[in-house]
Design a protein around this motif. Structure first.
Motif, PDB file in Angstrom:
ATOM      1  N   PHE A 200       0.989  -1.222   0.163  1.00 12.12           N
ATOM      2  CA  PHE A 200       0.111   0.044  -0.127  1.00 12.12           C
ATOM      3  C   PHE A 200       0.850   1.306  -0.019  1.00 12.12           C
ATOM      4  O   PHE A 200       2.108   1.381   0.708  1.00 12.12           O
ATOM      5  N   ALA A 201       0.509   2.360  -0.594  1.00 11.08           N
ATOM      6  CA  ALA A 201       0.961   3.539  -0.651  1.00 11.08           C
ATOM      7  C   ALA A 201       0.218   4.740  -0.792  1.00 11.08           C
ATOM      8  O   ALA A 201      -0.924   4.365  -1.070  1.00 11.08           O
ATOM      9  N   ALA A 202       0.286   5.764  -0.013  1.00 14.99           N
ATOM     10  CA  ALA A 202      -0.479   6.975  -0.010  1.00 14.99           C
ATOM     11  C   ALA A 202       0.208   8.427  -0.031  1.00 14.99           C
ATOM     12  O   ALA A 202       1.329   8.317   0.443  1.00 14.99           O
ATOM     13  N   PHE A 203      -0.483   9.279  -0.403  1.00 15.92           N
ATOM     14  CA  PHE A 203       0.042  10.590  -0.137  1.00 15.92           C
ATOM     15  C   PHE A 203      -1.210  11.513   0.183  1.00 15.92           C
ATOM     16  O   PHE A 203      -2.486  11.242  -0.210  1.00 15.92           O
ATOM     17  N   GLY A 204      -0.842  12.692   0.751  1.00 18.26           N
ATOM     18  CA  GLY A 204      -2.099  13.751   0.646  1.00 18.26           C
ATOM     19  C   GLY A 204      -2.716  13.391   2.153  1.00 18.26           C
ATOM     20  O   GLY A 204      -2.311  12.809   3.016  1.00 18.26           O
ATOM     21  N   GLN A 205      -3.449  14.464   2.572  1.00 23.79           N
ATOM     22  CA  GLN A 205      -4.105  14.735   4.110  1.00 23.79           C
ATOM     23  C   GLN A 205      -5.314  14.312   3.616  1.00 23.79           C
ATOM     24  O   GLN A 205      -6.054  14.737   2.972  1.00 23.79           O
ATOM     25  N   ALA A 206      -5.976  13.465   4.778  1.00 19.80           N
ATOM     26  CA  ALA A 206      -7.320  13.122   4.801  1.00 19.80           C
ATOM     27  C   ALA A 206      -8.200  14.385   4.969  1.00 19.80           C
ATOM     28  O   ALA A 206      -7.789  15.524   5.574  1.00 19.80           O
ATOM     29  N   PRO A 207      -9.385  14.686   4.356  1.00 18.15           N
ATOM     30  CA  PRO A 207     -10.011  13.351   3.803  1.00 18.15           C
ATOM     31  C   PRO A 207      -9.768  13.309   2.438  1.00 18.15           C
ATOM     32  O   PRO A 207     -10.470  12.793   1.645  1.00 18.15           O
ATOM     33  N   GLY A 208      -8.651  14.039   1.814  1.00 23.89           N
ATOM     34  CA  GLY A 208      -8.411  14.093   0.500  1.00 23.89           C
ATOM     35  C   GLY A 208      -7.262  13.151  -0.118  1.00 23.89           C
ATOM     36  O   GLY A 208      -6.685  13.287  -0.994  1.00 23.89           O
ATOM     37  N   ASN A 209      -6.612  12.352   0.723  1.00 27.31           N
ATOM     38  CA  ASN A 209      -5.525  11.516   0.729  1.00 27.31           C
ATOM     39  C   ASN A 209      -5.845  10.249  -0.524  1.00 27.31           C
ATOM     40  O   ASN A 209      -6.770   9.787  -0.682  1.00 27.31           O
ATOM     41  N   ILE A 210      -4.776  10.082  -1.164  1.00 31.09           N
ATOM     42  CA  ILE A 210      -4.773   8.991  -2.260  1.00 31.09           C
ATOM     43  C   ILE A 210      -4.115   7.668  -1.952  1.00 31.09           C
ATOM     44  O   ILE A 210      -3.299   7.950  -1.337  1.00 31.09           O
ATOM     45  N   THR A 211      -4.696   6.578  -2.240  1.00 26.67           N
ATOM     46  CA  THR A 211      -4.040   5.244  -1.893  1.00 26.67           C
ATOM     47  C   THR A 211      -3.905   4.504  -3.056  1.00 26.67           C
ATOM     48  O   THR A 211      -4.687   4.419  -4.030  1.00 26.67           O
ATOM     49  N   TYR A 212      -2.854   3.711  -2.946  1.00 24.44           N
ATOM     50  CA  TYR A 212      -2.378   3.015  -4.167  1.00 24.44           C
ATOM     51  C   TYR A 212      -2.380   1.311  -3.505  1.00 24.44           C
ATOM     52  O   TYR A 212      -1.839   1.140  -2.565  1.00 24.44           O
ATOM     53  N   TRP A 213      -3.359   0.525  -4.065  1.00 22.94           N
ATOM     54  CA  TRP A 213      -3.425  -0.867  -3.559  1.00 22.94           C
ATOM     55  C   TRP A 213      -2.294  -1.687  -4.588  1.00 22.94           C
ATOM     56  O   TRP A 213      -2.974  -1.867  -5.901  1.00 22.94           O
ATOM     57  N   GLY A 214      -1.155  -2.141  -4.156  1.00 20.05           N
ATOM     58  CA  GLY A 214      -0.206  -2.486  -5.222  1.00 20.05           C
ATOM     59  C   GLY A 214      -0.465  -4.282  -5.053  1.00 20.05           C
ATOM     60  O   GLY A 214      -0.565  -4.746  -4.269  1.00 20.05           O
ATOM     61  N   MET A 215      -0.538  -4.658  -6.411  1.00 18.86           N
ATOM     62  CA  MET A 215      -0.555  -6.076  -6.585  1.00 18.86           C
ATOM     63  C   MET A 215       0.406  -6.771  -7.467  1.00 18.86           C
ATOM     64  O   MET A 215       1.423  -5.888  -8.101  1.00 18.86           O
ATOM     65  N   LYS A 216       0.612  -7.961  -7.442  1.00 18.81           N
ATOM     66  CA  LYS A 216       1.707  -8.782  -8.295  1.00 18.81           C
ATOM     67  C   LYS A 216       1.597  -8.583  -9.929  1.00 18.81           C
ATOM     68  O   LYS A 216       2.734  -8.586 -10.337  1.00 18.81           O
ATOM     69  N   ASP A 217       0.491  -8.470 -10.337  1.00 20.78           N
ATOM     70  CA  ASP A 217       0.169  -8.291 -11.653  1.00 20.78           C
ATOM     71  C   ASP A 217      -1.124  -7.568 -12.347  1.00 20.78           C
ATOM     72  O   ASP A 217      -1.851  -7.467 -11.111  1.00 20.78           O
ATOM     73  N   GLY A 218      -1.198  -7.109 -13.310  1.00 21.26           N
ATOM     74  CA  GLY A 218      -2.494  -6.753 -13.821  1.00 21.26           C
ATOM     75  C   GLY A 218      -3.713  -7.816 -13.717  1.00 21.26           C
ATOM     76  O   GLY A 218      -4.696  -7.295 -13.660  1.00 21.26           O
ATOM     77  N   LYS A 219      -3.399  -8.921 -13.776  1.00 17.77           N
ATOM     78  CA  LYS A 219      -4.253  -9.867 -13.826  1.00 17.77           C
ATOM     79  C   LYS A 219      -5.044  -9.695 -12.311  1.00 17.77           C
ATOM     80  O   LYS A 219      -6.505  -9.883 -12.179  1.00 17.77           O
ATOM     81  N   SER A 220      -4.250  -9.673 -11.420  1.00 17.70           N
ATOM     82  CA  SER A 220      -4.884  -9.387  -9.983  1.00 17.70           C
ATOM     83  C   SER A 220      -5.711  -8.076  -9.943  1.00 17.70           C
ATOM     84  O   SER A 220      -6.696  -8.124  -9.042  1.00 17.70           O
ATOM     85  N   VAL A 221      -5.487  -7.023 -10.450  1.00 16.28           N
ATOM     86  CA  VAL A 221      -5.943  -5.961 -10.488  1.00 16.28           C
ATOM     87  C   VAL A 221      -7.493  -6.037 -11.289  1.00 16.28           C
ATOM     88  O   VAL A 221      -8.421  -5.513 -10.515  1.00 16.28           O
ATOM     89  N   GLY A 222      -7.418  -6.716 -12.296  1.00 15.39           N
ATOM     90  CA  GLY A 222      -8.520  -6.986 -12.962  1.00 15.39           C
ATOM     91  C   GLY A 222      -9.441  -7.866 -12.076  1.00 15.39           C
ATOM     92  O   GLY A 222     -10.782  -7.380 -12.139  1.00 15.39           O
ATOM     93  N   LYS A 223      -8.923  -8.787 -11.226  1.00 16.76           N
ATOM     94  CA  LYS A 223      -9.915  -9.546 -10.450  1.00 16.76           C
ATOM     95  C   LYS A 223     -10.426  -8.892  -9.399  1.00 16.76           C
ATOM     96  O   LYS A 223     -11.698  -8.976  -9.125  1.00 16.76           O
ATOM     97  N   LEU A 224      -9.621  -7.831  -8.841  1.00 17.22           N
ATOM     98  CA  LEU A 224     -10.247  -6.846  -7.699  1.00 17.22           C
ATOM     99  C   LEU A 224     -11.407  -6.157  -8.428  1.00 17.22           C
ATOM    100  O   LEU A 224     -12.479  -5.916  -7.729  1.00 17.22           O
ATOM    101  N   VAL A 225     -10.892  -5.585  -9.572  1.00 11.71           N
ATOM    102  CA  VAL A 225     -12.083  -4.750 -10.141  1.00 11.71           C
ATOM    103  C   VAL A 225     -13.347  -5.545 -10.447  1.00 11.71           C
ATOM    104  O   VAL A 225     -14.587  -4.902 -10.223  1.00 11.71           O
ATOM    105  N   ASP A 226     -13.312  -6.543 -10.989  1.00 10.27           N
ATOM    106  CA  ASP A 226     -14.404  -7.386 -11.197  1.00 10.27           C
ATOM    107  C   ASP A 226     -15.329  -7.708  -9.950  1.00 10.27           C
ATOM    108  O   ASP A 226     -16.531  -7.591  -9.686  1.00 10.27           O
ATOM    109  N   GLY A 227     -14.632  -7.967  -8.721  1.00  6.85           N
ATOM    110  CA  GLY A 227     -15.187  -7.869  -7.505  1.00  6.85           C
ATOM    111  C   GLY A 227     -15.978  -6.822  -7.057  1.00  6.85           C
ATOM    112  O   GLY A 227     -17.085  -7.041  -6.380  1.00  6.85           O
ATOM    113  N   LEU A 228     -15.230  -5.661  -7.224  1.00  2.00           N
ATOM    114  CA  LEU A 228     -15.858  -4.375  -6.972  1.00  2.00           C
ATOM    115  C   LEU A 228     -17.169  -4.233  -7.724  1.00  2.00           C
ATOM    116  O   LEU A 228     -18.102  -3.695  -7.167  1.00  2.00           O
TER     117      LEU A 228
END
Length: 378
Positions: free
Chosen positions: A104-132
């Motif tokens: 996980f990585a993040a920057f900015g002050q709450a409530p406007g902070n931005i977060t990055y969910w890092g995964m092993k590959d693009g396939k994992s990202v696609g799987k999470l997007v489908d779940g959402l």
């Protein structure tokens, strides 16, 4: 022929070993996704990073209370504020198993902070997007394709509030997400997604940040050390009471302006280390014991050496009585710049916590961490 084969095997083995020595790989992946403009923010700590795999690797049986307390950077990373209810509960609400995440990585002050969910590959990202999408996320119209949201920006929905849910939180606010290479960006609104979608130049492209990363790499060869969490820090970290707007240049690559601003600020400050451009404060494990590693970017190795000596002296003066640690450091040439790298290593590992990091963060929160104080001289 056999000699050639042997030589080839040795070369391949050496190359594999060299690749394995990079303990900063996940950190670099995260910094590569974040726009360099973030470095102009007037914050002492500009970016926060947690290597979820390294953290979980501390305890095979699952996180203990000491392991959970170690996550000092989690307080600035919104989705990690939900893990106190248990990783199983967190995973169910997140729509992805926690152990499938890389960082996980993040920057900015709450409530406007931005977060990055890092995964092993693009396939994992696609799987999470489908779940959402199967949950309550839907497409958002705009100039950036692929953005999804589960509600309206900056609007609380207490009926959907859930402190166990990393997408909603205790106030029920909506999340806007965007797939980005091997990561998923989470933001409180669609505003700014255009910049986030094309992070070029990135934070990793910054010469001063790259120098700090190079210093960490030297201190943490992966066969004996790895990063658990880290923060990219600005000179504001060492300039208490100084207006950040007068220190940080509008252009992160403008070294000359940064140098002049820092020297002017240092001249009016108390004694301390030479002004640094940027740095990284890392929570690490070295030879299976907890440590803190600091890597600061300087214009030359003479200044970096002075900083190494100054940090050692300041630690002995202000921190030695609070926590036991072996302190060592050296300057590391990093391209045109030089990194001042200092390690504080515990004598033993009593549990999954990091007593050195705890003391550093406690002092920082109390505005009493003098080790990185910038000054005219020490």
């Amino acid at each position: 022929m056999r000699l050639k084969a042997l030589a080839l095997c040795m070369m391949v083995g050496f190359a594999s070993s060299a690749a394995a020595q990079d303990s900063t790989q996940s950190l670099q992946q995260a910094l590569k996704q974040i726009p360099q403009a973030v470095l102009t923010a007037p914050d002492a700590m500009q970016i926060f990073f947690v290597d979820t795999q390294a953290w979980q690797g501390l305890e095979k049986a699952g996180p203990s209370a000491d392991g959970m307390r170690r996550l000092a950077m989690a307080q600035w990373i919104s989705p990690l504020q939900s893990i106190g209810y248990g990783l199983d509960q967190w995973s169910a609400n997140a729509k992805i198993p926690f152990d499938e995440l890389s960082y996980f990585a993040a920057f900015g002050q709450a409530p406007g902070n931005i977060t990055y969910w890092g995964m092993k590959d693009g396939k994992s990202v696609g799987k999470l997007v489908d779940g959402l999408k199967q949950a309550d996320f839907s497409a958002v119209e705009g100039d950036v394709p692929g953005v999804l949201a589960n509600g309206e920006a900056q609007k609380m929905d207490l009926k959907k509030a859930n402190p166990r849910d990393p997408w909603r939180g205790s106030m029920g606010k909506a999340s806007f997400v965007l797939p980005l290479d091997t990561a998923l960006v989470q933001a409180p609104a669609a505003t700014g997604m255009k910049m986030l979608a094309k992070p070029t130049p990135s934070v990793l492209d910054s010469e001063v940040v790259a120098a700090s990363v190079a210093g960490l790499k030297e201190a943490l060869a992966s066969d004996r050390g790895h990063i658990v969490q880290a923060a990219v820090i600005s000179p504001v970290f060492g300039l208490e009471g100084v207006d950040p707007a007068k220190v940080l240049p509008a252009n992160p690559a403008d070294f000359e302006t940064a140098k002049r601003n820092l020297e002017a600020a240092a001249a009016s400050s108390a004694r301390g280390i030479p002004p640094y451009f940027s740095g990284i404060l890392a929570d690490a494990q070295i030879n299976n014991v907890p440590a803190v590693v600091i890597s600061l970017a300087y214009a030359d190795c003479a200044s970096a050496k002075q900083a190494v000596d100054g940090i050692g002296a300041a630690w002995k003066e202000s921190m030695a009585g609070a926590v036991e640690a072996k302190v060592s450091g050296r300057p590391v040439q990093a391209g045109n710049l030089c990194a001042a790298v200092v390690s504080m290593v515990s004598p033993k590992a009593e549990n999954a916590g990091n007593p050195i990091l705890s003391q550093v963060m406690n002092r920082y929160m109390q505005r009493d961490f003098k080790v990185l104080q910038i000054g005219a001289s020490r």
